[in-house]
Structure formats: C-alpha cells, structure tokens
Design a protein around this motif. Sequence first.
Motif, PDB file in Angstrom:
ATOM      1  N   LEU A 260       0.887  -0.666   0.168  1.00  0.00           N
ATOM      2  CA  LEU A 260       0.126   0.359  -0.164  1.00  0.00           C
ATOM      3  C   LEU A 260       1.089   1.102   0.170  1.00  0.00           C
ATOM      4  O   LEU A 260       1.741   1.104   0.039  1.00  0.00           O
ATOM      5  N   PRO A 261       0.232   2.767   0.108  1.00  0.00           N
ATOM      6  CA  PRO A 261       1.153   3.583  -0.243  1.00  0.00           C
ATOM      7  C   PRO A 261       1.786   3.491   1.069  1.00  0.00           C
ATOM      8  O   PRO A 261       1.881   3.022   2.445  1.00  0.00           O
ATOM      9  N   PRO A 262       3.193   3.921   0.842  1.00  0.00           N
ATOM     10  CA  PRO A 262       4.454   3.778   2.033  1.00  0.00           C
ATOM     11  C   PRO A 262       4.354   4.527   3.167  1.00  0.00           C
ATOM     12  O   PRO A 262       4.484   4.266   4.791  1.00  0.00           O
ATOM     13  N   LYS A 263       3.771   5.374   3.731  1.00  0.00           N
ATOM     14  CA  LYS A 263       3.293   6.252   4.383  1.00  0.00           C
ATOM     15  C   LYS A 263       2.241   6.116   5.549  1.00  0.00           C
ATOM     16  O   LYS A 263       2.871   5.635   6.383  1.00  0.00           O
ATOM     17  N   ALA A 264       1.345   5.527   4.382  1.00  0.00           N
ATOM     18  CA  ALA A 264       0.593   4.793   5.347  1.00  0.00           C
ATOM     19  C   ALA A 264       0.469   3.706   5.920  1.00  0.00           C
ATOM     20  O   ALA A 264      -0.109   3.477   7.311  1.00  0.00           O
ATOM     21  N   THR A 265       1.503   3.264   5.543  1.00  0.00           N
ATOM     22  CA  THR A 265       1.872   1.796   5.753  1.00  0.00           C
ATOM     23  C   THR A 265       2.777   2.109   6.788  1.00  0.00           C
ATOM     24  O   THR A 265       2.844   1.109   7.761  1.00  0.00           O
TER      25      THR A 265
ATOM     26  N   ASP B   8       2.545   0.723  11.823  1.00  0.00           N
ATOM     27  CA  ASP B   8       3.649   0.918  11.585  1.00  0.00           C
ATOM     28  C   ASP B   8       4.676   1.294  11.935  1.00  0.00           C
ATOM     29  O   ASP B   8       5.205   0.596  10.869  1.00  0.00           O
ATOM     30  N   PRO B   9       5.326   2.103  13.015  1.00  0.00           N
ATOM     31  CA  PRO B   9       6.572   2.447  12.410  1.00  0.00           C
ATOM     32  C   PRO B   9       7.294   2.133  11.939  1.00  0.00           C
ATOM     33  O   PRO B   9       8.921   2.200  11.901  1.00  0.00           O
ATOM     34  N   LEU B  10       7.883   0.944  12.701  1.00  0.00           N
ATOM     35  CA  LEU B  10       9.260  -0.169  12.602  1.00  0.00           C
ATOM     36  C   LEU B  10       9.444  -0.762  11.160  1.00  0.00           C
ATOM     37  O   LEU B  10      11.010  -0.868  10.944  1.00  0.00           O
ATOM     38  N   ARG B  11       8.122  -0.740  10.226  1.00  0.00           N
ATOM     39  CA  ARG B  11       8.591  -1.235   8.673  1.00  0.00           C
ATOM     40  C   ARG B  11       9.620   0.158   8.314  1.00  0.00           C
ATOM     41  O   ARG B  11      10.200  -0.877   7.476  1.00  0.00           O
ATOM     42  N   VAL B  12       9.682   0.992   8.302  1.00  0.00           N
ATOM     43  CA  VAL B  12      10.881   1.422   7.792  1.00  0.00           C
ATOM     44  C   VAL B  12      12.317   0.797   8.632  1.00  0.00           C
ATOM     45  O   VAL B  12      12.489   0.658   7.501  1.00  0.00           O
ATOM     46  N   LEU B  13      12.575   0.842   9.697  1.00  0.00           N
ATOM     47  CA  LEU B  13      14.030   0.422  10.155  1.00  0.00           C
ATOM     48  C   LEU B  13      13.887  -1.397   9.067  1.00  0.00           C
ATOM     49  O   LEU B  13      14.661  -1.801   9.204  1.00  0.00           O
ATOM     50  N   ARG B  14      12.210  -2.054   9.483  1.00  0.00           N
ATOM     51  CA  ARG B  14      12.354  -2.980   8.863  1.00  0.00           C
ATOM     52  C   ARG B  14      12.881  -3.491   7.101  1.00  0.00           C
ATOM     53  O   ARG B  14      13.576  -3.944   6.644  1.00  0.00           O
ATOM     54  N   ALA B  15      12.730  -1.928   6.053  1.00  0.00           N
ATOM     55  CA  ALA B  15      12.906  -1.749   4.629  1.00  0.00           C
ATOM     56  C   ALA B  15      14.183  -1.592   4.913  1.00  0.00           C
ATOM     57  O   ALA B  15      14.431  -2.541   4.208  1.00  0.00           O
TER      58      ALA B  15
ATOM     59  N   THR C 230      17.322  -2.282  -3.659  1.00  0.00           N
ATOM     60  CA  THR C 230      17.299  -1.303  -3.797  1.00  0.00           C
ATOM     61  C   THR C 230      15.862  -0.795  -3.220  1.00  0.00           C
ATOM     62  O   THR C 230      14.315  -0.714  -3.477  1.00  0.00           O
ATOM     63  N   LEU C 231      16.160   0.102  -2.183  1.00  0.00           N
ATOM     64  CA  LEU C 231      14.664   1.047  -2.066  1.00  0.00           C
ATOM     65  C   LEU C 231      13.529   1.586  -2.985  1.00  0.00           C
ATOM     66  O   LEU C 231      14.457   2.689  -3.913  1.00  0.00           O
ATOM     67  N   ASP C 232      12.663   1.216  -3.024  1.00  0.00           N
ATOM     68  CA  ASP C 232      11.582   1.942  -4.001  1.00  0.00           C
ATOM     69  C   ASP C 232      11.900   4.039  -2.844  1.00  0.00           C
ATOM     70  O   ASP C 232      11.570   4.293  -2.098  1.00  0.00           O
ATOM     71  N   GLU C 233      11.660   4.521  -4.411  1.00  0.00           N
ATOM     72  CA  GLU C 233      11.997   6.371  -4.355  1.00  0.00           C
ATOM     73  C   GLU C 233      10.522   6.733  -3.154  1.00  0.00           C
ATOM     74  O   GLU C 233      10.884   7.411  -2.224  1.00  0.00           O
ATOM     75  N   GLU C 234       9.367   5.950  -3.741  1.00  0.00           N
ATOM     76  CA  GLU C 234       8.444   6.545  -2.846  1.00  0.00           C
ATOM     77  C   GLU C 234       8.482   5.985  -1.024  1.00  0.00           C
ATOM     78  O   GLU C 234       8.144   7.129  -0.407  1.00  0.00           O
ATOM     79  N   LEU C 235       8.845   5.100  -1.250  1.00  0.00           N
ATOM     80  CA  LEU C 235       9.395   4.399   0.198  1.00  0.00           C
ATOM     81  C   LEU C 235      10.605   5.220   1.155  1.00  0.00           C
ATOM     82  O   LEU C 235       9.736   6.386   1.993  1.00  0.00           O
ATOM     83  N   LYS C 236      11.615   5.580   0.246  1.00  0.00           N
ATOM     84  CA  LYS C 236      11.986   6.432   1.077  1.00  0.00           C
ATOM     85  C   LYS C 236      11.606   7.997   1.753  1.00  0.00           C
ATOM     86  O   LYS C 236      11.911   8.435   2.127  1.00  0.00           O
ATOM     87  N   LYS C 237      11.093   8.536   0.827  1.00  0.00           N
ATOM     88  CA  LYS C 237      10.014   9.992   0.311  1.00  0.00           C
ATOM     89  C   LYS C 237       9.462  10.009   1.784  1.00  0.00           C
ATOM     90  O   LYS C 237       9.278  10.351   2.496  1.00  0.00           O
ATOM     91  N   ALA C 238       8.340   8.695   2.097  1.00  0.00           N
ATOM     92  CA  ALA C 238       7.825   8.691   3.019  1.00  0.00           C
ATOM     93  C   ALA C 238       8.219   8.605   4.330  1.00  0.00           C
ATOM     94  O   ALA C 238       8.396   8.779   5.311  1.00  0.00           O
TER      95      ALA C 238
ATOM     96  N   GLU D  74       6.021  13.081  10.410  1.00  0.00           N
ATOM     97  CA  GLU D  74       5.442  12.842  10.915  1.00  0.00           C
ATOM     98  C   GLU D  74       5.606  11.650  10.710  1.00  0.00           C
ATOM     99  O   GLU D  74       4.933  10.409  12.030  1.00  0.00           O
ATOM    100  N   VAL D  75       5.830  10.625  10.343  1.00  0.00           N
ATOM    101  CA  VAL D  75       7.022   9.363  10.089  1.00  0.00           C
ATOM    102  C   VAL D  75       7.745   9.056  11.286  1.00  0.00           C
ATOM    103  O   VAL D  75       7.732   8.163  11.193  1.00  0.00           O
ATOM    104  N   LYS D  76       8.776  10.013  11.195  1.00  0.00           N
ATOM    105  CA  LYS D  76       9.334  10.031  12.317  1.00  0.00           C
ATOM    106  C   LYS D  76       9.003  10.515  13.672  1.00  0.00           C
ATOM    107  O   LYS D  76       9.814   9.764  14.284  1.00  0.00           O
ATOM    108  N   ALA D  77       7.774  11.460  14.070  1.00  0.00           N
ATOM    109  CA  ALA D  77       7.260  11.091  14.801  1.00  0.00           C
ATOM    110  C   ALA D  77       6.305  10.351  15.449  1.00  0.00           C
ATOM    111  O   ALA D  77       6.457   9.693  16.518  1.00  0.00           O
ATOM    112  N   ALA D  78       6.114   9.200  14.983  1.00  0.00           N
ATOM    113  CA  ALA D  78       5.722   8.286  14.680  1.00  0.00           C
ATOM    114  C   ALA D  78       6.218   7.399  15.518  1.00  0.00           C
ATOM    115  O   ALA D  78       6.154   6.577  16.631  1.00  0.00           O
ATOM    116  N   ILE D  79       8.366   7.207  14.790  1.00  0.00           N
ATOM    117  CA  ILE D  79       8.721   6.821  15.651  1.00  0.00           C
ATOM    118  C   ILE D  79       8.963   6.907  17.007  1.00  0.00           C
ATOM    119  O   ILE D  79       9.618   5.772  17.708  1.00  0.00           O
ATOM    120  N   ALA D  80       9.501   7.862  16.898  1.00  0.00           N
ATOM    121  CA  ALA D  80       9.926   7.907  17.944  1.00  0.00           C
ATOM    122  C   ALA D  80       8.506   8.249  19.354  1.00  0.00           C
ATOM    123  O   ALA D  80       8.658   8.023  20.841  1.00  0.00           O
TER     124      ALA D  80
END
Length: 578
Positions: A235-240, A244-251, A261-269, A274-280
Amino acid sequence: MALHLNFSRLVAFRPFRFPLHRLPPFETRRPCPSRSLGLRLRLLYSGGGCGAGGGSAMEAPLMVKEKIDLSEKEEKIFGRLLDVVRHFKLETQLRVAGGWVRDKLLGKDCYDIDIALDNMLGREFCEKVNEFLEFAGEEQQGIGVIQCNPDQSKHLETARMRIYDTWIDFVNLRSETYAENSRIPTMEFGTAKGDAYRRDLTINSLFYNINTSTVEDLTGRGIQDLTNGYIVTPLPPKATFLDDPLRVLRAIRFAARFGFTLDEELKKAACDDEVKAAIADKISRERIGHEIDLMMSDKQPVNAITNIVDLQLFYVVFTLPANLKPAITEGIDRFCASYMDAAWNLLQSIDCSVFNDEQRRLYLYATLFLPFRNMVYMDKKSKKVPVTSFIIRDSLKLKANDADMVMNLHVASQRFVSLIPLLESNKDLEFVEAELDEEFLDIPTSSKGRVLAGLLLRQIKDYWRVSLLASTLLCYRVDQNDSSSSIQFYMEQRKNAFSRVEIAISELGLDRVWEVKPLLDGKAIMNFLQLTKGGPMVKEWQNKLLKWQLAHPEGTAEECLDWMKQSQSKRAKLDCCK
C-alpha cells in the motif's frame, strides 16, 4: 561480567604521532552535503575473511525458485497441522506467512514459521492442537500468548506452541477499520488478500498455502519484486509506516541484507516528519534497539546504517541526551557511518576468524560511535556520563554489559594508540614513565612495553584484538571525502599496524596474560607486611607485584619476595632521610 577501565589513566598518554597524515580534529571536517553517504562508501576487500561480503557491496543477484521444497521436518509439522484441521473438520485455511516463504523461494533455510489462520484466533487453534494430541495419546504442549498492544503498533494477538520441537507462531488474518478521530483500529477477521496488502513489504506479503501446497502472491508483485531486488510496500508507504513505524527500519534491514533497492516513494515517506514522529512516539525503544541489533548482526550492517543516515533517521534511532559536552557537530552522523564503513572493510581484510559473533557485533557498535567517544552529559545525579553509554542503554535499551564493553573498547583503543609505537620500537617513552610512576620498581627499559601492554590486556581480556583493530582507525584518518586510492592506502596502513602489534604481543607471550596467576596472593602479601586484614596497602602491593611479574615473566615467588624486601628497605631508608 562487565569490565571497567580507568578513564583517569588516559591523561598520562601523549597523542600518537605517525609520520603519515593524522586524522584532523573532528570540528574542522565537514561532510559533502551534495552527496549521499551511500555513494561515498566503497568496498575495498570483496569476499573478505568473514564470509559476509563488504559493507558497501551489492550481493550477487538472487535466484528465485519456482516452488517451495519442504524439509522432512516441515512436512511433518504441516502434516500434523492438517491432521488437526481434518479431525475437527475446521474448514480452516492454513497459510505460512512472510519471511519463511521469502527465504524458501530464495533457497535459504528458515526456521521461523508463522501460521496465518482465516477463521479463528491463534490461541483457539493451539487449543485444538492440544485436543488432538490428547486424542492421539501424545503429550500436550504449553501455549504462550502475546497480547496485542495497539499503543505500540502491536495490533494482533499471537499464540505460540512447540510442534515437533519447533516453535510455531499462530495469528489470524486481519482486517482493520478506524473510527473517526481514533488511531487505534478495530480488528476483524480478514481475507488473505486483504492481509497481504497490510504487510510491511511486498517481498514479505507472500503466503504458502499448506492446504493446497501452493505459493500465493496476492498483491501480484511479491515474486516480481523479490526477483528484481526491490523494496516496496504493498500500500502507499506513508500509510504503511504510520500503521507500524517500525516498518521503516525493517525496510532498511531487508534492503541491506539482500542488497535490494529501496523504492523512491518509500524513501520519501521514511523521511517524512510525521513518520519520524511516529517512530519516536509509537515504537518502544526496546523494539528499535532489537531491530538495530538485527542489522548489526546481519550480513551488511554498513549498508543498513548508511540508509539510516541518508534517510535522516540517525537522530530518531540513536537519540541523544541534552547538554552534550562538547556540543554536537554538524555531520557527525555521517562520520559515524564512515568510521563503521572503514572498520567493516578493515575487518574483511584480516583473518577475522579470531573474532566471534559477539566480538564482531560490539566492534561494530564501538566503531560506529567512535566520534562520540569524548562526549559526556550530566545525568540526574550531576554525574558525567559518556554519551555512548546513553545511546546503548537508554536509546537502544540494549544490555548494560554491552554499554560497559563498548566504553571499555573506546578506552582501550585510545590506550593502544600510544602503545603501538612503543611495542614496535621501544621509543617514545616519556608517557611510559608517567604511566608506571612506581618507586623502586626498577623495570628495565626493554620490559616497559611488555608491562603496559600486559596491564591493558589483563583489563580488556579476550577483546584486546577488537580494541587494537579499532585503535587503528584513530591512528590513520577516516574521512568520507577521501579518494579511492587514499582509502586503500589508509586501509593497508591500518591492516599492517594491526598485524605488527598482534605479532609483537604474541612474541612477548602476552596473548592470554589475564589467565596468569600472581606469584604472591593477598595472604602472602599480608604475611609479609605483618597485617591481620586486607586494605589499601595490600591493593597497592598487588598492583606493584603485577607490574614486577609482567617485567620479569620468568621470575619466581622467591625472587618476587626478595624484591619486596629490597623495596621495603629502600623505602625505610628514604623515610629516615626525610
């Protein structure tokens, strides 16, 4: 048991001056802001001695199999699960989800089996397994249940039990609906396709249907992305990630592990505030620390840390305390990654079989945080605490012993910087006199290097090679903007320095010096001093005797006792003349 090195003794050492370029003061160096750090890291020693490849290398293309071949144990486990379904006429579809399917398609062994159920909770199915075991006259198994915790993005209850001596996780397929103004979803049983789209990555969204013995690619791109080496969310990376923000580190971890290779939209998300704040805010430090630990123990740890830096997540993952002294400098995150890259490539260039997995892991942590080695902060008790200790204990919530050992490695590495020229040439002895600073010790000049090296090895023990290797990063410059030829040059210098000192320590007979027992124990010292109990004087003489013994490796207990008598006599004469 935690080791403790004496920070105060460092003041006796003068900085080691190689006749080569020294690492300039950190404050004078700045990263190149126009370049991604990932483009600056280079593999210098491919196929190195550790068998894991270099820190900046992409692995060979992965071959994806057309079908999954089950091992004999897997066939027994799945057969037993189907027996339960048939016995109770459950009409339940059993699917193995996620990493097991991915790894089996890549031809890799995997022992982490997660079963997804389409019409019942994992706990309920485990109870049915035990009912079947009772019917079959077999021993029932204990069931462990991990409760859901939406506040920490743990949305599903998971049940665990052993089947044929293998731990299996059971969880239901899920569907989520969100009430207005609520970030906690309402959980319902879902379809396999809906569940696949809720997964973190397409390569982890594949199912193996045990009932039909087939692989199900319900997103329509899991196998394709696995074949192409692409990390993307269903699904769209930001919503994903917000789910669960831990998915950033799993990716990041899976991209590093497989060289994908990391998807460009994934890297942008991932870079989104907002995603950084969710991780914290939404993810416990324990879960973050566990994910980082998996990266550090994996095949390509430098690639993982590089992605963390490039995605501007370093300070989100490695949180820092307030009031650092000296103040943090711009670009220190990139220098941390550069140190670790140099350390990793250096590790590949030597016979690193002398390092076990734990030594390798702590070596990487120690070198990653080398730029923080002289930084401290004031804790609640107004005590100065190393920043590195805060990162490991509080930011990552790793073991206290990990923090202690990394700090010991930092101190020992700095001491090795001064010891290297002494062990190589017996020159540069001014700091030696200050370090030994013992009345009447009478250590021969030729033995002083052995004494200091022996004292250090007795403190750091089995980790002395780890600290020695790390010390070479302090002796020869680490700079992310160096050319390939400069990086190669400094790599050879570090490697040669490590080899020379390792040989020197072996020739001095110090390799396992911490196992050497003292010639005179505390009781013998007390008898000599005519004391009835121990105290500071006994400790003082134990330290003196240790140095004498290191200076006289062939000395006997009798000779040691004679030296004590002579020293006492000299001291008495000196006291009389005062």
